[in-house]
Design an enzyme around this catalytic site. Structure first.
Site, PDB file in Angstrom:
ATOM      1  N   SER A   6       0.844  -1.204   0.000  1.00 31.70           N
ATOM      2  CA  SER A   6       0.000   0.000   0.000  1.00 31.70           C
ATOM      3  C   SER A   6       0.872   1.244   0.000  1.00 31.70           C
ATOM      4  O   SER A   6       1.666   1.465   0.919  1.00 31.70           O
ATOM      5  CB  SER A   6      -0.885   0.013   1.250  1.00 31.70           C
ATOM      6  OG  SER A   6      -1.363   1.333   1.461  1.00 31.70           O
ATOM      7  N   HIS A  31      -1.092  -1.360  -4.386  1.00 34.89           N
ATOM      8  CA  HIS A  31      -2.370  -1.002  -3.763  1.00 34.89           C
ATOM      9  C   HIS A  31      -2.412   0.509  -3.532  1.00 34.89           C
ATOM     10  O   HIS A  31      -1.512   1.075  -2.910  1.00 34.89           O
ATOM     11  CB  HIS A  31      -2.503  -1.747  -2.438  1.00 34.89           C
ATOM     12  CG  HIS A  31      -3.812  -1.561  -1.731  1.00 34.89           C
ATOM     13  ND1 HIS A  31      -4.937  -2.304  -2.042  1.00 34.89           N
ATOM     14  CD2 HIS A  31      -4.176  -0.732  -0.711  1.00 34.89           C
ATOM     15  CE1 HIS A  31      -5.937  -1.938  -1.246  1.00 34.89           C
ATOM     16  NE2 HIS A  31      -5.498  -0.980  -0.431  1.00 34.89           N
ATOM     17  N   ASP A  33      -4.648   3.681  -2.078  1.00 32.50           N
ATOM     18  CA  ASP A  33      -5.759   4.018  -1.183  1.00 32.50           C
ATOM     19  C   ASP A  33      -6.292   5.409  -1.473  1.00 32.50           C
ATOM     20  O   ASP A  33      -5.595   6.403  -1.267  1.00 32.50           O
ATOM     21  CB  ASP A  33      -5.286   3.928   0.270  1.00 32.50           C
ATOM     22  CG  ASP A  33      -5.038   2.489   0.693  1.00 32.50           C
ATOM     23  OD1 ASP A  33      -5.985   1.686   0.634  1.00 32.50           O
ATOM     24  OD2 ASP A  33      -3.887   2.166   1.068  1.00 32.50           O
ATOM     25  N   MET A  35      -8.993   8.216  -0.526  1.00 29.16           N
ATOM     26  CA  MET A  35      -9.865   8.629   0.588  1.00 29.16           C
ATOM     27  C   MET A  35     -10.354  10.052   0.355  1.00 29.16           C
ATOM     28  O   MET A  35      -9.590  10.910  -0.094  1.00 29.16           O
ATOM     29  CB  MET A  35      -9.094   8.581   1.903  1.00 29.16           C
ATOM     30  CG  MET A  35      -8.427   7.241   2.176  1.00 29.16           C
ATOM     31  SD  MET A  35      -7.658   7.207   3.802  1.00 29.16           S
ATOM     32  CE  MET A  35      -6.759   5.645   3.712  1.00 29.16           C
ATOM     33  N   HIS A  64      -8.241   1.043  -4.204  1.00 25.77           N
ATOM     34  CA  HIS A  64      -9.192   0.848  -3.101  1.00 25.77           C
ATOM     35  C   HIS A  64      -9.879   2.191  -2.823  1.00 25.77           C
ATOM     36  O   HIS A  64      -9.258   3.107  -2.289  1.00 25.77           O
ATOM     37  CB  HIS A  64      -8.395   0.340  -1.890  1.00 25.77           C
ATOM     38  CG  HIS A  64      -9.174   0.203  -0.625  1.00 25.77           C
ATOM     39  ND1 HIS A  64      -8.566   0.017   0.595  1.00 25.77           N
ATOM     40  CD2 HIS A  64     -10.514   0.214  -0.370  1.00 25.77           C
ATOM     41  CE1 HIS A  64      -9.483  -0.087   1.543  1.00 25.77           C
ATOM     42  NE2 HIS A  64     -10.680   0.046   0.984  1.00 25.77           N
ATOM     43  N   MET A  66     -12.126   4.541  -0.881  1.00 27.20           N
ATOM     44  CA  MET A  66     -12.796   4.810   0.397  1.00 27.20           C
ATOM     45  C   MET A  66     -13.445   6.176   0.261  1.00 27.20           C
ATOM     46  O   MET A  66     -12.992   7.167   0.847  1.00 27.20           O
ATOM     47  CB  MET A  66     -11.770   4.767   1.539  1.00 27.20           C
ATOM     48  CG  MET A  66     -11.323   3.349   1.886  1.00 27.20           C
ATOM     49  SD  MET A  66      -9.745   3.285   2.764  1.00 27.20           S
ATOM     50  CE  MET A  66      -8.623   3.298   1.367  1.00 27.20           C
ATOM     51  N   MET A 135     -11.638  -5.860   5.243  1.00 24.71           N
ATOM     52  CA  MET A 135     -10.775  -4.958   6.014  1.00 24.71           C
ATOM     53  C   MET A 135     -10.430  -5.597   7.356  1.00 24.71           C
ATOM     54  O   MET A 135     -11.307  -6.093   8.069  1.00 24.71           O
ATOM     55  CB  MET A 135     -11.478  -3.612   6.275  1.00 24.71           C
ATOM     56  CG  MET A 135     -11.688  -2.746   5.040  1.00 24.71           C
ATOM     57  SD  MET A 135     -10.203  -2.381   4.079  1.00 24.71           S
ATOM     58  CE  MET A 135      -9.161  -1.541   5.287  1.00 24.71           C
ATOM     59  N   GLY A 143      -0.783   1.645   9.571  1.00 17.26           N
ATOM     60  CA  GLY A 143      -0.102   1.451  10.845  1.00 17.26           C
ATOM     61  C   GLY A 143      -0.967   1.002  12.007  1.00 17.26           C
ATOM     62  O   GLY A 143      -0.549   1.089  13.162  1.00 17.26           O
ATOM     63  N   ASP A 173      -6.665  -6.306   4.263  1.00 19.37           N
ATOM     64  CA  ASP A 173      -5.999  -5.005   4.239  1.00 19.37           C
ATOM     65  C   ASP A 173      -6.003  -4.415   5.646  1.00 19.37           C
ATOM     66  O   ASP A 173      -7.065  -4.171   6.216  1.00 19.37           O
ATOM     67  CB  ASP A 173      -6.776  -4.093   3.264  1.00 19.37           C
ATOM     68  CG  ASP A 173      -6.148  -2.724   3.086  1.00 19.37           C
ATOM     69  OD1 ASP A 173      -5.081  -2.467   3.664  1.00 19.37           O
ATOM     70  OD2 ASP A 173      -6.749  -1.916   2.347  1.00 19.37           O
ATOM     71  N   GLY A 174      -4.791  -4.208   6.182  1.00 24.86           N
ATOM     72  CA  GLY A 174      -4.647  -3.574   7.478  1.00 24.86           C
ATOM     73  C   GLY A 174      -3.886  -4.436   8.461  1.00 24.86           C
ATOM     74  O   GLY A 174      -4.310  -5.541   8.785  1.00 24.86           O
TER      75      GLY A 174
HETATM   76  C1  DX5 Z   1      -6.292   1.649   5.435  1.00 25.39           C
HETATM   77  C2  DX5 Z   1      -5.808   1.298   4.055  1.00 25.39           C
HETATM   78  C3  DX5 Z   1      -4.708   0.327   4.030  1.00 25.39           C
HETATM   79  C4  DX5 Z   1      -3.460   0.772   4.770  1.00 25.39           C
HETATM   80  C5  DX5 Z   1      -2.754  -0.446   5.262  1.00 25.39           C
HETATM   81  O1  DX5 Z   1      -7.464   2.369   5.324  1.00 25.39           O
HETATM   82  O2  DX5 Z   1      -6.872   0.749   3.284  1.00 25.39           O
HETATM   83  O3  DX5 Z   1      -4.393  -0.053   2.703  1.00 25.39           O
HETATM   84  O4  DX5 Z   1      -2.586   1.519   3.996  1.00 25.39           O
HETATM   85  O5  DX5 Z   1      -1.638  -0.050   5.984  1.00 25.39           O
HETATM   86  P1  DX5 Z   1      -0.915  -1.006   7.020  1.00 25.39           P
HETATM   87  O6  DX5 Z   1      -0.421  -2.177   6.250  1.00 25.39           O
HETATM   88  O7  DX5 Z   1       0.157  -0.137   7.562  1.00 25.39           O
HETATM   89  O8  DX5 Z   1      -1.946  -1.407   8.048  1.00 25.39           O
HETATM   90 ZN    ZN Z   2      -6.418  -0.171   1.288  1.00 31.40          ZN
END
Ligand code: DX5
Ligand code: ZN
Length: 214
Positions: A6, A31, A33, A35, A64, A66, A135, A143, A173-174
């Protein structure tokens, strides 16, 4: 398992080079993200940045979303170079119309469920999906700690697909690290997203290989 680093945890001042770094280190997908500050309390990147970094790798872009209204932006993300687009069942766009739109552009479609959303919410759409993203943290930030209690949803979705003779990928993911990846693998996960676990690792290639082989 496949690994999709990510970019949320990369150095944003040199995103292109960061993509090349994980590509060389053996990543399977990238990946990204997206948002909007409404669906989740954070703002990240949009189509302009994705388009700018697209030439840096041939790896598939796993986008992804969001955002509250994914349907309104599918054209833009397609044009930016998305190969897979996943969006949340909890978002406000019509789910069927959004899947139809993604597939009409020859992009692979996926649905995402947040931790409090049951696996069954994606069942009506399984026949049409390339992937389901479960998720394993509340979306919004990198993090965070892995929620192992999400894994029964992975197993349930894989079993439902097997029952119907479908080959739908399940991604998590996460909070994925070498340690949590091995429990994910046992639950039937096909693809692990990892931000911190890959980009902050001392040895990027070793971190990716550890998840792939977990
Ligand atoms: C969170 C994201 C993830 C995030 C994962 O909303 O969708 O893709 O970047 O990060 P780590 O692997 O650090 O949990
Ligand atoms: Zn993600």
């Amino acid at each position: 398992m496949k690994v999709a680093p990510s970019l949320l945890s990369c150095d944003f001042s040199k995103m292109g080079e960061e993509i090349q770094r994980v590509d060389r280190a053996g990543a399977d997908w990238i990946h990204l993200d997206v948002m909007d500050g409404h669906f989740v309390p954070n703002l990240t990147i949009g189509p302009a940045i994705i388009s700018a970094v697209r030439p840096y790798t041939k790896l598939p872009f796993d986008v992804h979303l969001m955002i509250d209204y994914p349907l309104d932006y599918i054209d833009a993300f397609a044009k930016a170079g998305a190969d897979i687009i996943t969006f949340h069942v909890e978002a406000k766009s019509d789910i069927q119309a959004t899947i139809d739109k993604i597939k009409s552009l020859n992009i692979k479609a996926g649905l995402v469920i947040k931790p409090n959303t049951p696996a069954e919410t994606v069942y009506p759409y399984l026949e049409q999906l390339y992937m389901v993203l479960v998720m394993t943290v509340e979306p919004g930030f990198g993090g965070q700690s892995f929620m192992a209690d999400m894994l029964p949803k992975v197993t349930a979705i894989k079993e439902e697909c097997a029952k119907r003779g479908l080959d739908v990928l399940v991604e998590v993911d996460g909070g994925i690290s070498e340690k949590t990846a091995s429990t994910a693998s046992k639950a039937g996960v096909d693809v692990c997203v990892s931000g911190t676990g890959v980009f902050k690792a001392a040895d990027t290639a070793a971190a990716i290989a550890a998840i792939q082989n977990a």
